[in-house]
Motif scaffolding. Structure first.
Motif, short mmCIF file in Angstrom:
data_model
loop_
_atom_site.label_atom_id
_atom_site.label_comp_id
_atom_site.label_asym_id
_atom_site.label_seq_id
_atom_site.Cartn_x
_atom_site.Cartn_y
_atom_site.Cartn_z
N THR A 56 0.82 -1.27 -0.02
CA THR A 56 0.03 0.02 -0.01
C THR A 56 0.84 1.34 0.20
O THR A 56 1.94 1.41 0.56
CB THR A 56 -0.73 -0.04 1.16
N THR A 57 0.31 2.33 -0.61
CA THR A 57 1.26 3.53 -0.82
C THR A 57 0.34 4.74 -0.30
O THR A 57 -0.73 4.58 -0.15
CB THR A 57 1.44 3.76 -2.33
N TYR A 58 1.18 5.79 0.06
CA TYR A 58 0.98 6.89 0.48
C TYR A 58 1.52 8.19 -0.14
O TYR A 58 2.71 7.93 0.12
CB TYR A 58 0.80 6.86 1.79
N TYR A 59 1.05 9.25 -0.40
CA TYR A 59 1.79 10.34 -0.89
C TYR A 59 1.40 11.58 -0.28
O TYR A 59 0.08 11.89 0.04
CB TYR A 59 1.38 10.34 -2.24
N ALA A 60 2.29 12.37 -0.72
CA ALA A 60 1.97 13.93 -0.55
C ALA A 60 1.33 14.56 -1.59
O ALA A 60 1.12 13.94 -2.54
CB ALA A 60 3.32 14.89 -0.10
N ASP A 61 0.12 15.43 -0.80
CA ASP A 61 -0.62 16.16 -2.04
C ASP A 61 -0.05 16.76 -3.10
O ASP A 61 -0.48 16.55 -4.37
CB ASP A 61 -1.55 17.14 -1.25
N SER A 62 1.26 17.15 -2.93
CA SER A 62 1.90 17.73 -3.92
C SER A 62 2.57 17.05 -5.13
O SER A 62 3.03 17.46 -6.38
CB SER A 62 3.12 18.49 -3.59
N VAL A 63 2.56 15.74 -4.77
CA VAL A 63 3.17 14.77 -5.95
C VAL A 63 2.04 13.81 -6.32
O VAL A 63 2.35 13.08 -7.30
CB VAL A 63 4.25 14.13 -5.47
N THR A 64 1.15 13.64 -5.63
CA THR A 64 -0.22 12.72 -6.13
C THR A 64 -0.52 12.91 -7.58
O THR A 64 -0.74 14.03 -7.95
CB THR A 64 -1.50 12.95 -5.25
N GLY A 65 -0.55 11.73 -8.38
CA GLY A 65 -0.78 11.75 -9.65
C GLY A 65 0.33 11.88 -10.38
O GLY A 65 0.25 11.61 -11.79
N ARG A 66 1.67 12.41 -10.06
CA ARG A 66 2.87 12.60 -10.74
C ARG A 66 3.79 11.42 -10.32
O ARG A 66 4.67 11.02 -11.29
CB ARG A 66 3.26 14.01 -10.70
N PHE A 67 3.87 11.30 -9.10
CA PHE A 67 4.86 10.30 -8.77
C PHE A 67 4.38 9.06 -8.17
O PHE A 67 3.03 8.77 -7.77
CB PHE A 67 5.69 10.94 -7.40
N THR A 68 5.07 7.90 -8.39
CA THR A 68 4.88 6.67 -8.08
C THR A 68 5.72 5.99 -7.33
O THR A 68 6.92 5.87 -7.80
CB THR A 68 4.39 5.61 -9.38
N ILE A 69 5.43 5.31 -6.16
CA ILE A 69 6.45 4.46 -5.43
C ILE A 69 6.16 3.25 -5.44
O ILE A 69 4.88 2.63 -5.60
CB ILE A 69 6.32 5.06 -3.83
N SER A 70 7.11 2.39 -5.59
CA SER A 70 6.95 0.99 -5.75
C SER A 70 8.20 0.10 -5.23
O SER A 70 9.31 0.95 -4.76
CB SER A 70 6.94 0.58 -7.23
N ARG A 71 8.16 -1.04 -4.95
CA ARG A 71 9.18 -1.92 -4.61
C ARG A 71 9.43 -3.24 -5.22
O ARG A 71 8.36 -3.66 -5.94
CB ARG A 71 8.97 -2.23 -3.02
N ASP A 72 10.66 -3.88 -5.19
CA ASP A 72 10.97 -4.94 -5.77
C ASP A 72 11.45 -5.83 -4.54
O ASP A 72 12.50 -5.55 -4.14
CB ASP A 72 12.03 -4.66 -6.80
N ASN A 73 10.73 -6.72 -4.11
CA ASN A 73 11.04 -7.76 -2.94
C ASN A 73 12.15 -8.30 -3.29
O ASN A 73 12.98 -8.42 -2.12
CB ASN A 73 9.76 -8.39 -2.67
N ALA A 74 12.46 -9.11 -4.40
CA ALA A 74 13.59 -9.85 -4.59
C ALA A 74 14.78 -8.82 -4.47
O ALA A 74 16.03 -9.41 -4.06
CB ALA A 74 13.48 -10.56 -5.91
N LYS A 75 14.70 -7.50 -4.81
CA LYS A 75 16.17 -6.69 -4.79
C LYS A 75 16.03 -5.84 -3.80
O LYS A 75 17.12 -5.07 -3.63
CB LYS A 75 16.03 -5.87 -6.25
N THR A 76 15.02 -6.09 -2.64
CA THR A 76 15.09 -5.14 -1.61
C THR A 76 15.25 -3.54 -1.99
O THR A 76 16.03 -3.20 -1.30
CB THR A 76 15.85 -5.53 -0.47
N THR A 77 14.62 -3.36 -3.11
CA THR A 77 14.75 -1.73 -3.55
C THR A 77 13.66 -1.35 -3.80
O THR A 77 12.48 -1.95 -4.13
CB THR A 77 15.55 -1.91 -5.05
N VAL A 78 13.46 -0.05 -3.30
CA VAL A 78 12.25 0.98 -3.40
C VAL A 78 12.60 1.94 -4.60
O VAL A 78 13.76 2.42 -4.69
CB VAL A 78 11.73 1.54 -2.33
N TYR A 79 11.54 2.37 -5.13
CA TYR A 79 11.56 2.90 -6.40
C TYR A 79 10.74 4.29 -6.26
O TYR A 79 9.61 4.15 -5.61
CB TYR A 79 11.38 2.23 -7.78
#
Length: 124
Positions: A56-79
């Motif tokens: 689940t994700t959560y964004y600041a109002d200033s970036v909602t709709g423009r930024f996307t946070i995601s993760r890769d479990n296997a690589k333990t990396t967040v984007y």
């Protein structure tokens, strides 16, 4: 926990960048990964967060709709995919980890570990 952020750079307004944050070391099954940013002369502000276990994700109002946070479990990396960038997005971007988070932590004090920061510059 060690966090290594990368992917910053110079981009024109309207362009895109994708930041990465690789986590290593001790982790827990329930934690939050977040992105913050700090513009010159300003305080550090929340950008986005993700619950690592359920995504689940959560964004600041200033970036909602423009930024996307995601993760890769296997690589333990967040984007952080940043689209439609504007000059006001110019800042040093930091990733952070809250080892007991729920995914909606937006305060600096809630995070336990921080990466070194990566510069994002958006030209007009």
């Amino acid at each position: 926990v060690q966090l290594q952020a990368s992917g910053g750079g110079l981009v024109q307004a309207g362009g895109s960048l994708k930041l990465s944050c690789a986590a290593s070391g001790r982790t827990f099954s329930r934690y939050t990964m977040g992105w913050f940013r700090q513009a010159p002369g300003k305080g550090r502000e929340f950008v986005a967060a993700i619950n690592w276990r359920v995504g689940t994700t959560y964004y600041a109002d200033s970036v909602t709709g423009r930024f996307t946070i995601s993760r890769d479990n296997a690589k333990t990396t967040v984007y952080l995919q940043m689209n439609s960038l504007i000059p006001e997005d110019t800042a040093v971007y930091y990733c952070a980890a809250d080892l007991m988070g729920s995914g909606k932590e937006a305060f600096i004090s809630e995070y336990d570990y921080w990466g070194q920061g990566t510069q994002v510059t958006v030209s007009s």
